[in-house]
Design a protein around this motif. Structure first.
Motif, PDB file in Angstrom:
ATOM      1  N   GLU A   1       0.837  -1.187   0.000  1.00 36.31           N
ATOM      2  CA  GLU A   1       0.000   0.000   0.000  1.00 36.31           C
ATOM      3  C   GLU A   1       0.882   1.251   0.000  1.00 36.31           C
ATOM      4  O   GLU A   1       1.972   1.247   0.583  1.00 36.31           O
ATOM      5  N   TYR A   2       0.390   2.314  -0.624  1.00 31.41           N
ATOM      6  CA  TYR A   2       1.119   3.570  -0.671  1.00 31.41           C
ATOM      7  C   TYR A   2       0.221   4.684  -0.140  1.00 31.41           C
ATOM      8  O   TYR A   2      -0.978   4.691  -0.385  1.00 31.41           O
ATOM      9  N   LYS A   3       0.835   5.603   0.604  1.00 31.65           N
ATOM     10  CA  LYS A   3       0.076   6.691   1.206  1.00 31.65           C
ATOM     11  C   LYS A   3       0.708   8.032   0.852  1.00 31.65           C
ATOM     12  O   LYS A   3       1.934   8.136   0.713  1.00 31.65           O
ATOM     13  N   GLN A   4      -0.136   9.032   0.753  1.00 34.69           N
ATOM     14  CA  GLN A   4       0.358  10.390   0.509  1.00 34.69           C
ATOM     15  C   GLN A   4       1.011  10.905   1.779  1.00 34.69           C
ATOM     16  O   GLN A   4       0.481  10.747   2.877  1.00 34.69           O
ATOM     17  N   LEU A   5       2.174  11.522   1.631  1.00 37.41           N
ATOM     18  CA  LEU A   5       2.901  12.049   2.779  1.00 37.41           C
ATOM     19  C   LEU A   5       2.426  13.470   3.071  1.00 37.41           C
ATOM     20  O   LEU A   5       2.776  14.418   2.362  1.00 37.41           O
ATOM     21  N   GLY A   6       1.604  13.599   4.106  1.00 36.93           N
ATOM     22  CA  GLY A   6       1.087  14.905   4.476  1.00 36.93           C
ATOM     23  C   GLY A   6       0.330  15.550   3.332  1.00 36.93           C
ATOM     24  O   GLY A   6      -0.471  14.910   2.653  1.00 36.93           O
ATOM     25  N   THR A   7       0.608  16.817   3.106  1.00 35.35           N
ATOM     26  CA  THR A   7      -0.035  17.558   2.006  1.00 35.35           C
ATOM     27  C   THR A   7       0.816  17.547   0.744  1.00 35.35           C
ATOM     28  O   THR A   7       0.497  18.249  -0.224  1.00 35.35           O
ATOM     29  N   SER A   8       1.891  16.783   0.743  1.00 29.88           N
ATOM     30  CA  SER A   8       2.807  16.756  -0.404  1.00 29.88           C
ATOM     31  C   SER A   8       2.256  15.868  -1.514  1.00 29.88           C
ATOM     32  O   SER A   8       1.247  15.180  -1.360  1.00 29.88           O
ATOM     33  N   ALA A   9       2.975  15.842  -2.632  1.00 30.36           N
ATOM     34  CA  ALA A   9       2.638  14.956  -3.740  1.00 30.36           C
ATOM     35  C   ALA A   9       3.383  13.628  -3.628  1.00 30.36           C
ATOM     36  O   ALA A   9       3.238  12.761  -4.499  1.00 30.36           O
ATOM     37  N   LEU A  10       4.163  13.453  -2.560  1.00 32.97           N
ATOM     38  CA  LEU A  10       4.941  12.237  -2.396  1.00 32.97           C
ATOM     39  C   LEU A  10       4.045  11.079  -1.970  1.00 32.97           C
ATOM     40  O   LEU A  10       3.234  11.213  -1.052  1.00 32.97           O
ATOM     41  N   LYS A  11       4.197   9.930  -2.627  1.00 34.83           N
ATOM     42  CA  LYS A  11       3.489   8.704  -2.256  1.00 34.83           C
ATOM     43  C   LYS A  11       4.535   7.709  -1.763  1.00 34.83           C
ATOM     44  O   LYS A  11       5.467   7.370  -2.495  1.00 34.83           O
ATOM     45  N   VAL A  12       4.361   7.259  -0.527  1.00 39.82           N
ATOM     46  CA  VAL A  12       5.381   6.386   0.062  1.00 39.82           C
ATOM     47  C   VAL A  12       4.773   5.059   0.497  1.00 39.82           C
ATOM     48  O   VAL A  12       3.607   4.987   0.889  1.00 39.82           O
ATOM     49  N   SER A  13       5.562   4.007   0.411  1.00 35.68           N
ATOM     50  CA  SER A  13       5.125   2.681   0.842  1.00 35.68           C
ATOM     51  C   SER A  13       4.873   2.696   2.340  1.00 35.68           C
ATOM     52  O   SER A  13       5.595   3.355   3.091  1.00 35.68           O
ATOM     53  N   GLU A  14       3.833   1.977   2.788  1.00 41.87           N
ATOM     54  CA  GLU A  14       3.481   2.051   4.205  1.00 41.87           C
ATOM     55  C   GLU A  14       4.492   1.330   5.096  1.00 41.87           C
ATOM     56  O   GLU A  14       4.511   1.543   6.306  1.00 41.87           O
ATOM     57  N   VAL A  15       5.336   0.499   4.511  1.00 43.72           N
ATOM     58  CA  VAL A  15       6.508  -0.032   5.204  1.00 43.72           C
ATOM     59  C   VAL A  15       7.716   0.451   4.423  1.00 43.72           C
ATOM     60  O   VAL A  15       7.764   0.321   3.202  1.00 43.72           O
ATOM     61  N   SER A  16       8.659   1.051   5.120  1.00 48.94           N
ATOM     62  CA  SER A  16       9.793   1.668   4.436  1.00 48.94           C
ATOM     63  C   SER A  16      11.117   1.224   5.032  1.00 48.94           C
ATOM     64  O   SER A  16      11.157   0.546   6.061  1.00 48.94           O
ATOM     65  N   PHE A  17      12.206   1.621   4.368  1.00 49.56           N
ATOM     66  CA  PHE A  17      13.547   1.092   4.656  1.00 49.56           C
ATOM     67  C   PHE A  17      14.355   2.132   5.430  1.00 49.56           C
ATOM     68  O   PHE A  17      14.724   3.169   4.891  1.00 49.56           O
ATOM     69  N   GLY A  18      14.640   1.826   6.691  1.00 47.65           N
ATOM     70  CA  GLY A  18      15.558   2.635   7.482  1.00 47.65           C
ATOM     71  C   GLY A  18      16.973   2.162   7.211  1.00 47.65           C
ATOM     72  O   GLY A  18      17.348   1.051   7.587  1.00 47.65           O
TER      73      GLY A  18
END
Length: 298
Positions: free
Chosen positions: A2-19
């Motif tokens: 799943e991908y979610k919009q980051l705040g009010t930005s246009a960035l779409k990020v995976s709901e699990v991410s890589f630290g």
């Protein structure tokens, strides 16, 4: 994934991410792991100039040099290494941020960052000056968006009030439910995305030998891990711990420290797991009490 919009930005990020901080070992293996994560649907990769004195950024930059348009790349600034390498000092000044971005971009082999984050902060910082630096970098096209990495309520409120930040990275897990008191609701209300780190509480929720953690005693940490295992089932402990974090609507992504193939497969499993049943959620909350921030509240 799943991908979610980051705040009010246009960035779409995976709901699990890589630290990326956890990466160690041979460069070739690390790059293979990063590529495998991307192929599996993880598109958000978080690093910092502090990690390995810049070598972590170099590694990430080398891995994604030819895949830049496929990733959402985040780094952090504010901790300035001393010339002798003996440690670092906090420096959130405009001059330093404008200098540090150039070095990060060079190491990451890119001409822009998707997200640039202040790596800490206190209420005594020159916050207006820091915001000026981030806004200037946006105007220059060197960053797309900015945020902060902080668990301090007073600092978070100040940036929410004064800036156009799109994200806050904060520690949040079943063993650290302090954000539930006020911060998650505040950030959700202002449409600021939350990047949750520490979802597994340093592995303590996965059965590592209990130790003191925040205000939890060794016994309480052990009891929390046992409660999680009893409620989730031994085979679903990791997935349940991550899904607990992701169930809150304020959370955009769980940033997991990934160092091995096993860690990556666990991250994929968490991403594919179903949301928590409300009864399981309630049981977890009853078994593992919520705490509050005792410092930096106002």
């Amino acid at each position: 994934m799943e991908y979610k919009q980051l705040g009010t930005s246009a960035l779409k990020v995976s709901e699990v991410s890589f630290g990326c901080m956890s990466l160690a070992g041979e460069e070739e293996e690390n790059i293979r792991l990063l590529h495998q994560a991307l192929e599996g649907g993880i598109n958000f990769f978080d690093t910092a100039d502090l990690y390995a004195k810049g070598e972590n950024e170099k590694l990430v930059g080398k891995a994604f040099k030819d895949k830049r348009d496929q990733v959402v790349l985040a780094s952090k600034v504010g901790n300035q290494w001393r010339p002798d390498g003996s440690g670092w000092d906090w420096n959130p000044t405009k001059a330093y941020i404008l200098k540090a971005i150039e070095q990060s971009l060079q190491r990451l082999q890119t001409d822009y960052l998707d997200l640039y984050q202040l790596h800490g902060g206190t209420i005594e910082d020159p916050i207006d000056e820091t915001i000026e630096a981030f806004e200037l970098l946006k105007e220059q096209g060197k960053i797309r968006e900015y945020g902060i990495s902080s668990i301090r309520p007073n600092v978070i409120r100040a940036y929410v009030d004064k800036s156009n930040l799109v994200s806050v990275m904060m520690q949040y897990s079943l063993l650290d439910r302090r954000p539930e008191e006020q911060m998650l609701e505040l950030l959700q209300h202002h449409q600021v995305g939350v990047l949750a780190r520490g979802s597994l509480a340093q592995g303590l929720l996965l059965g590592k030998p209990p130790k003191l953690y925040l205000n939890h005693t060794v016994e309480e940490v052990g009891q929390a891990a046992e409660a999680l295992k009893a409620i989730a089932g031994e085979a679903q402990v990791m997935e349940t711990a991550v899904r607990y974090v992701l169930q809150h609507p304020a959370i955009t992504t769980a940033v997991l420290g990934i160092r091995t193939d096993t860690h990556l497969q666990q991250a994929f499993s968490a991403a594919q797991a179903a949301g928590l049943d409300p009864n399981i959620l309630l049981s977890l909350q009853r078994q593992i009490p919520k705490e509050v921030y005792e410092q930096h509240r106002n």
